[in-house]
Design a protein around this motif. Structure first.
Motif, PDB file in Angstrom:
ATOM      1  N   LEU A   1       0.943  -1.317   0.040  1.00 47.57           N
ATOM      2  CA  LEU A   1      -0.104   0.107   0.026  1.00 47.57           C
ATOM      3  C   LEU A   1       1.026   1.078  -0.271  1.00 47.57           C
ATOM      4  O   LEU A   1       1.786   1.276   1.075  1.00 47.57           O
ATOM      5  N   LEU A   2       0.644   2.180  -0.916  1.00 48.81           N
ATOM      6  CA  LEU A   2       1.595   3.189  -1.052  1.00 48.81           C
ATOM      7  C   LEU A   2       0.885   4.492  -0.653  1.00 48.81           C
ATOM      8  O   LEU A   2      -0.205   4.696  -0.865  1.00 48.81           O
ATOM      9  N   LYS A   3       1.839   5.699  -0.271  1.00 47.66           N
ATOM     10  CA  LYS A   3       1.299   6.949  -0.212  1.00 47.66           C
ATOM     11  C   LYS A   3       2.322   7.643  -0.556  1.00 47.66           C
ATOM     12  O   LYS A   3       3.561   7.662  -0.044  1.00 47.66           O
ATOM     13  N   ASP A   4       2.137   8.540  -1.761  1.00 48.19           N
ATOM     14  CA  ASP A   4       3.371   9.419  -2.448  1.00 48.19           C
ATOM     15  C   ASP A   4       4.447   8.453  -3.015  1.00 48.19           C
ATOM     16  O   ASP A   4       5.335   8.901  -2.564  1.00 48.19           O
ATOM     17  N   ASN A   5       4.063   7.088  -3.339  1.00 50.58           N
ATOM     18  CA  ASN A   5       4.983   6.408  -3.942  1.00 50.58           C
ATOM     19  C   ASN A   5       5.746   5.721  -2.930  1.00 50.58           C
ATOM     20  O   ASN A   5       6.969   5.226  -3.310  1.00 50.58           O
ATOM     21  N   ILE A   6       5.518   5.818  -1.598  1.00 50.53           N
ATOM     22  CA  ILE A   6       6.457   5.135  -0.492  1.00 50.53           C
ATOM     23  C   ILE A   6       5.345   3.935   0.294  1.00 50.53           C
ATOM     24  O   ILE A   6       4.360   4.203   0.410  1.00 50.53           O
ATOM     25  N   ALA A   7       5.981   2.756   0.268  1.00 53.36           N
ATOM     26  CA  ALA A   7       5.294   1.693   0.753  1.00 53.36           C
ATOM     27  C   ALA A   7       5.031   1.963   2.196  1.00 53.36           C
ATOM     28  O   ALA A   7       6.091   2.326   2.836  1.00 53.36           O
ATOM     29  N   GLN A   8       3.801   1.934   2.585  1.00 50.62           N
ATOM     30  CA  GLN A   8       3.577   2.281   4.086  1.00 50.62           C
ATOM     31  C   GLN A   8       3.162   0.812   4.798  1.00 50.62           C
ATOM     32  O   GLN A   8       3.363   0.705   5.937  1.00 50.62           O
ATOM     33  N   SER A   9       2.710  -0.251   3.888  1.00 48.29           N
ATOM     34  CA  SER A   9       2.608  -1.324   4.708  1.00 48.29           C
ATOM     35  C   SER A   9       2.196  -2.547   3.490  1.00 48.29           C
ATOM     36  O   SER A   9       2.360  -2.293   2.268  1.00 48.29           O
ATOM     37  N   VAL A  10       2.149  -3.846   3.949  1.00 45.98           N
ATOM     38  CA  VAL A  10       1.939  -4.851   3.018  1.00 45.98           C
ATOM     39  C   VAL A  10       0.877  -5.805   3.290  1.00 45.98           C
ATOM     40  O   VAL A  10       0.783  -5.897   4.743  1.00 45.98           O
ATOM     41  N   GLN A  11       0.268  -6.101   2.345  1.00 47.96           N
ATOM     42  CA  GLN A  11      -1.264  -7.005   2.587  1.00 47.96           C
ATOM     43  C   GLN A  11      -1.097  -8.083   1.795  1.00 47.96           C
ATOM     44  O   GLN A  11      -0.606  -8.032   0.537  1.00 47.96           O
ATOM     45  N   TYR A  12      -1.657  -9.261   2.175  1.00 47.99           N
ATOM     46  CA  TYR A  12      -1.691 -10.711   1.250  1.00 47.99           C
ATOM     47  C   TYR A  12      -3.389 -11.003   1.076  1.00 47.99           C
ATOM     48  O   TYR A  12      -4.099 -10.794   2.310  1.00 47.99           O
ATOM     49  N   GLN A  13      -3.322 -11.398  -0.011  1.00 42.39           N
ATOM     50  CA  GLN A  13      -4.836 -11.914  -0.225  1.00 42.39           C
ATOM     51  C   GLN A  13      -4.786 -12.918  -1.046  1.00 42.39           C
ATOM     52  O   GLN A  13      -4.002 -13.204  -2.190  1.00 42.39           O
ATOM     53  N   GLY A  14      -5.381 -14.229  -0.692  1.00 41.84           N
ATOM     54  CA  GLY A  14      -5.742 -15.341  -1.395  1.00 41.84           C
ATOM     55  C   GLY A  14      -5.158 -16.629  -0.670  1.00 41.84           C
ATOM     56  O   GLY A  14      -4.762 -16.631   0.431  1.00 41.84           O
ATOM     57  N   LYS A  15      -5.849 -17.890  -1.162  1.00 42.38           N
ATOM     58  CA  LYS A  15      -5.719 -19.152  -0.576  1.00 42.38           C
ATOM     59  C   LYS A  15      -3.968 -19.460  -0.340  1.00 42.38           C
ATOM     60  O   LYS A  15      -3.827 -19.987   0.528  1.00 42.38           O
ATOM     61  N   ALA A  16      -3.350 -19.215  -1.243  1.00 42.23           N
ATOM     62  CA  ALA A  16      -1.936 -19.685  -1.263  1.00 42.23           C
ATOM     63  C   ALA A  16      -0.988 -18.567   0.013  1.00 42.23           C
ATOM     64  O   ALA A  16      -0.036 -19.111   0.018  1.00 42.23           O
ATOM     65  N   CYS A  17      -1.540 -17.854   0.488  1.00 40.76           N
ATOM     66  CA  CYS A  17      -0.878 -17.071   1.231  1.00 40.76           C
ATOM     67  C   CYS A  17      -0.755 -17.503   2.640  1.00 40.76           C
ATOM     68  O   CYS A  17       0.284 -17.458   3.221  1.00 40.76           O
ATOM     69  N   LYS A  18      -1.647 -18.443   2.863  1.00 39.65           N
ATOM     70  CA  LYS A  18      -1.578 -19.218   4.200  1.00 39.65           C
ATOM     71  C   LYS A  18      -0.440 -19.905   4.545  1.00 39.65           C
ATOM     72  O   LYS A  18       0.234 -20.160   5.589  1.00 39.65           O
ATOM     73  N   GLY A  19       0.193 -20.540   3.447  1.00 32.57           N
ATOM     74  CA  GLY A  19       1.375 -21.311   3.860  1.00 32.57           C
ATOM     75  C   GLY A  19       2.833 -20.534   3.812  1.00 32.57           C
ATOM     76  O   GLY A  19       3.809 -21.053   3.980  1.00 32.57           O
ATOM     77  N   TYR A  20       2.806 -19.277   3.570  1.00 33.75           N
ATOM     78  CA  TYR A  20       4.107 -18.367   3.395  1.00 33.75           C
ATOM     79  C   TYR A  20       4.415 -17.841   4.809  1.00 33.75           C
ATOM     80  O   TYR A  20       4.209 -17.183   5.440  1.00 33.75           O
TER      81      TYR A  20
END
Length: 142
Positions: free
Chosen positions: A123-142
């Motif tokens: 998630l970006l604000k002024d082209n700077i990463a503010q946070s990371v989010q994950y979505q999807g069934k394959a994300c649970k194993g990481y």
């Protein structure tokens, strides 16, 4: 008659054991225990600008397969990680009234190939990463 039945059952058991031991090897994705956890790896990019993330982030180097190039919008930078798994095809069950010598016939493909996806969004604000989010069934194993 009884020795014939015992002999037939022994032969069937032997054939079934041989068929199981000669089954083709299945290729499964194995994640190494030394692999860096995805969330831990991606946390280091929070606070960096988009061009640095795009230049430095290398999911392939970590052993992750990505689908296409990253997609950037005004408020997020997204990567799609693919996890391929194989689900074994169930063997047919033999009916209880089947005759002696009936053997289940394996299918042509002993597994289904399934592709699961994990969306990683910076998630970006002024082209700077503010946070990371994950979505999807394959994300649970990481």
């Amino acid at each position: 008659m009884k020795p014939f039945i015992v002999s037939s059952l022994s032969s069937i058991c032997f054939l079934l054991l041989q068929a199981c031991s000669n089954a083709p090897a299945q290729n499964h994705t194995v994640i190494s225990s030394t692999k860096i956890a995805l969330p831990d790896y991606l946390e280091q990019y929070i606070g960096q600008d988009v061009s640095s993330i795009r230049r430095q982030l290398n999911l392939h180097k970590l052993g992750y397969e990505t689908l296409g190039s990253p997609i950037q919008t005004s408020n997020q930078l997204s990567y799609t990680i693919v996890r391929r798994i194989q689900i074994p095809t169930p063997m047919p069950t033999m009916r209880s009234d089947s005759s002696v010598g009936a053997i289940p016939i394996p299918t042509a493909t002993p597994y289904y190939d399934v592709q699961l996806e994990c969306q990683v969004h910076f998630l970006l604000k002024d082209n700077i990463a503010q946070s990371v989010q994950y979505q999807g069934k394959a994300c649970k194993g990481y």
